[in-house]
Design a protein around this motif. Structure first.
Motif, short mmCIF file in Angstrom:
data_model
loop_
_atom_site.label_atom_id
_atom_site.label_comp_id
_atom_site.label_asym_id
_atom_site.label_seq_id
_atom_site.Cartn_x
_atom_site.Cartn_y
_atom_site.Cartn_z
N ILE A 1 0.82 -1.21 0.00
CA ILE A 1 0.00 0.00 0.00
C ILE A 1 0.85 1.26 0.00
O ILE A 1 0.52 2.26 -0.63
N LYS A 2 1.99 1.20 0.69
CA LYS A 2 2.82 2.40 0.79
C LYS A 2 3.56 2.72 -0.50
O LYS A 2 4.05 3.81 -0.68
N PHE B 1 -6.25 1.92 12.03
CA PHE B 1 -6.15 3.09 12.92
C PHE B 1 -6.24 2.71 14.39
O PHE B 1 -5.80 3.44 15.26
N TRP C 1 -7.90 6.50 2.13
CA TRP C 1 -6.95 7.54 1.74
C TRP C 1 -5.86 7.74 2.77
O TRP C 1 -4.83 8.32 2.48
N LYS C 2 -6.13 7.29 3.98
CA LYS C 2 -5.15 7.51 5.05
C LYS C 2 -4.27 6.28 5.29
O LYS C 2 -3.35 6.34 6.09
N ALA D 1 -1.91 4.68 3.64
CA ALA D 1 -0.47 4.77 3.36
C ALA D 1 0.24 5.65 4.40
O ALA D 1 1.42 5.47 4.67
N GLU D 2 -0.49 6.59 5.00
CA GLU D 2 0.13 7.47 5.99
C GLU D 2 0.32 6.77 7.32
O GLU D 2 1.28 7.05 8.04
N VAL D 3 -0.61 5.90 7.65
CA VAL D 3 -0.61 5.32 9.00
C VAL D 3 0.18 4.02 9.07
O VAL D 3 0.79 3.71 10.08
#
Lengths: 248, 259
Positions: free
Chosen positions: B96-97, B167, B253-254, B256-258
């Protein structure tokens, strides 16, 4: 025709990106229950501005370097261009198909073999299995992995992983190639081979965004180098490659 | 609606096939019995419940072994889909990243992998039918439809847990407790008839798993079919699917950030 006159491949306008450090917020369940109001305060404090008002554009066929110290926002910027994360403000316009973010261990699953990873990686890049198989032999040949291609990635050295990652990325015919520090590993021979391949891609009109710590390596290949510091663009300098082209 | 070109069809087919293949390979890597384990688990439960309820608590249910096997397999399918769902996004952080692709397919791959397990487990039910001498009946035609409806619910649930777990890592613990409580509060090891009337609305009518287990049993053991339960099950499944899908779409949408 100078690079300047070509069409724009990547256009970044007034880009802002803030990370919320989620794992800083919820430290324990007890805290959530007992200090609920404090949590909101903490939420605001645990924001971290990675990119501040970043603007630049990359022309088709240009090799664009991004420099900066650790944590300056280079990798975030690449992830934004790749489209895996979204900006808070600002726009990114990208024309053409993008390769994966090339980093150490780029998108590979350690338990799958090299062969299985090539197929999986190719699919995630948007190729069908048939299209991948057409390129398969070339990918293996370029990676110089030989019979290791049938072994799980977890037994590969970091150099071997980087070789495979680079090989998959360049053989999937991307319009835009994003390269993040990938040439930092692997032996000098393979680095040279990668640089030659990048030169070949550049001549075919492939746009490249390149992140590296090594200024010398960057100057050898980049048309322009952008320096960022604490999320802000410090400078974008033009590199006169032909003047000092002796090593390649 | 969305129209797909031949190439896109080919692409999505390949993507689903390879991701499912990867799930199955990773699940059984360096395991000798492989798939047999996923059959042994519900069978071992069935054996223990059979001894405990048939011989110790002396429950009065005819064909109790078959009753248990059907209920446990249907439950196991749901529980496994949810448990596999918690890792669907989390364990693919690497992918995913680095690349942008429809992350939904990660969840769909685990759902198909669990579905294949269920289909194979279901075959063993037919062995039991032979042992009990129960002939096939016309209501069996509903079994594929029932599977489709339950797949919709399983998929929705998996979308929900797959995205929320990214999350909120504690979700895995919560799900284990939830599944354990939910299991005993669903008429799987005991029949619906034993539930007091005033509790039935909560334990049966408001519980899609109770409806699914009851429907499979009606068809396979009793040769009946409750259209009322079936419609209710469709309703719950669609609602759960839409909710799970919506949450996933909001959160993806979040990822890849987490991660």
């Amino acid at each position: 025709m100078s690079v300047r006159d070509r069409e724009i491949a990547i256009e970044v306008r007034n880009l802002w990106k803030t990370y919320v450090l989620y794992h800083h917020i919820v430290t324990s369940f007890k805290e959530v229950v007992l200090h609920f109001p404090r949590l909101f305060k903490k939420l605001r404090q645990s924001r971290f501005e990675v990119l501040k008002d970043v603007s630049f554009e990359v022309r088709k066929g240009e090799v664009f370097g991004i420099m900066g110290h650790n944590g300056a926002g280079k990798s975030t910027l690449l992830a934004l261009i790749a489209g895996v994360i979204k900006p808070d403000r600002g726009t990114i316009k990208v024309k053409g198909r993008i390769s994966p973010l090339l980093e150490l261990g780029a998108g590979f699953h350690p338990e799958l073999t090299g062969r299985e990873n090539i197929i999986l990686n190719g699919l995630l890049l948007g190729l069908t299995k048939r299209e991948i198989m057409q390129r398969f032999d070339k990918i293996v040949e370029f990676s110089e992995l030989g019979h290791f291609i049938e072994e799980p990635i977890r037994i590969y050295s970091s150099g071997m992983v980087a070789r495979l990652g680079f090989s998959v990325a360049v053989h999937t015919d991307p319009d835009i190639l994003l390269v993040d520090e990938v040439l930092a590993v692997g032996d000098a021979n393979f680095q040279q081979k990668c640089l030659r391949k990048m030169e070949e891609l550049r001549n075919n009109g492939v746009t490249m965004v390149f992140v590296s710590h090594s200024r010398a390596q960057m100057e050898a290949i980049c048309d322009r180098i952008m320096t960022i510091d604490h999320g802000r663009v410090v400078s974008i300098e033009e590199i006169n490659r032909h003047a000092e082209k002796k090593t390649c | 609606m969305i129209s797909l070109t031949t190439r896109q069809w080919e692409y999505y087919r390949d993507l689903i096939f390879e991701l499912t293949n990867k799930e199955l390979k990773l699940k059984y890597k360096s395991s000798m019995l492989g798939f047999v384990w996923s059959l042994l688990l519900p069978f071992s439960h069935a054996l223990v419940y059979f001894i405990a309820f048939k011989y110790i608590l002396r429950i009065k249910v005819e064909n109790y072994a078959l009753f248990l096997i059907v209920g446990l397999f249907v439950w196991q399918w749901f529980a496994n889909s949810i448990l596999a769902g918690t890792g669907a996004v989390l364990s693919n952080g690497n992918l995913i990243k680095k690349t942008k692709f429809p992350y939904e397919f990660l969840v769909i791959a685990v759902i198909i992998s669990e579905w294949l397990h269920f289909i194979l487990a279901f075959v063993t039910i037919f062995i039991f039918l032979g042992v009990y001498g129960i002939p096939p009946n016309t209501y069996w035609v509903f079994i594929p439809f029932l599977m489709v409806v339950q797949s919709i619910m399983n998929t929705g649930s998996a979308f929900l847990v797959a995205s929320v777990t990214v999350f909120f890592r504690d979700m895995v613990w919560f799900i284990n407790i939830f599944l354990n409580m939910f299991f005993y509060l669903t008429p799987i090891i005991y029949p619906i008839e034993m539930i007091p009337d005033r509790l039935r609305i909560f334990i049966v009518d408001a519980n899609p798993m109770a409806l699914f287990v009851a429907l499979y049993r009606q068809i396979i053991i009793h040769g009946t079919f409750s259209y009322e339960y079936f419609l209710l099950a469709i309703l719950y499944s669609v609602v759960i699917f839409l909710f799970g899908w919506w949450v996933f779409a909001k959160l993806k949408w979040k990822f890849a950030e987490v991660l």
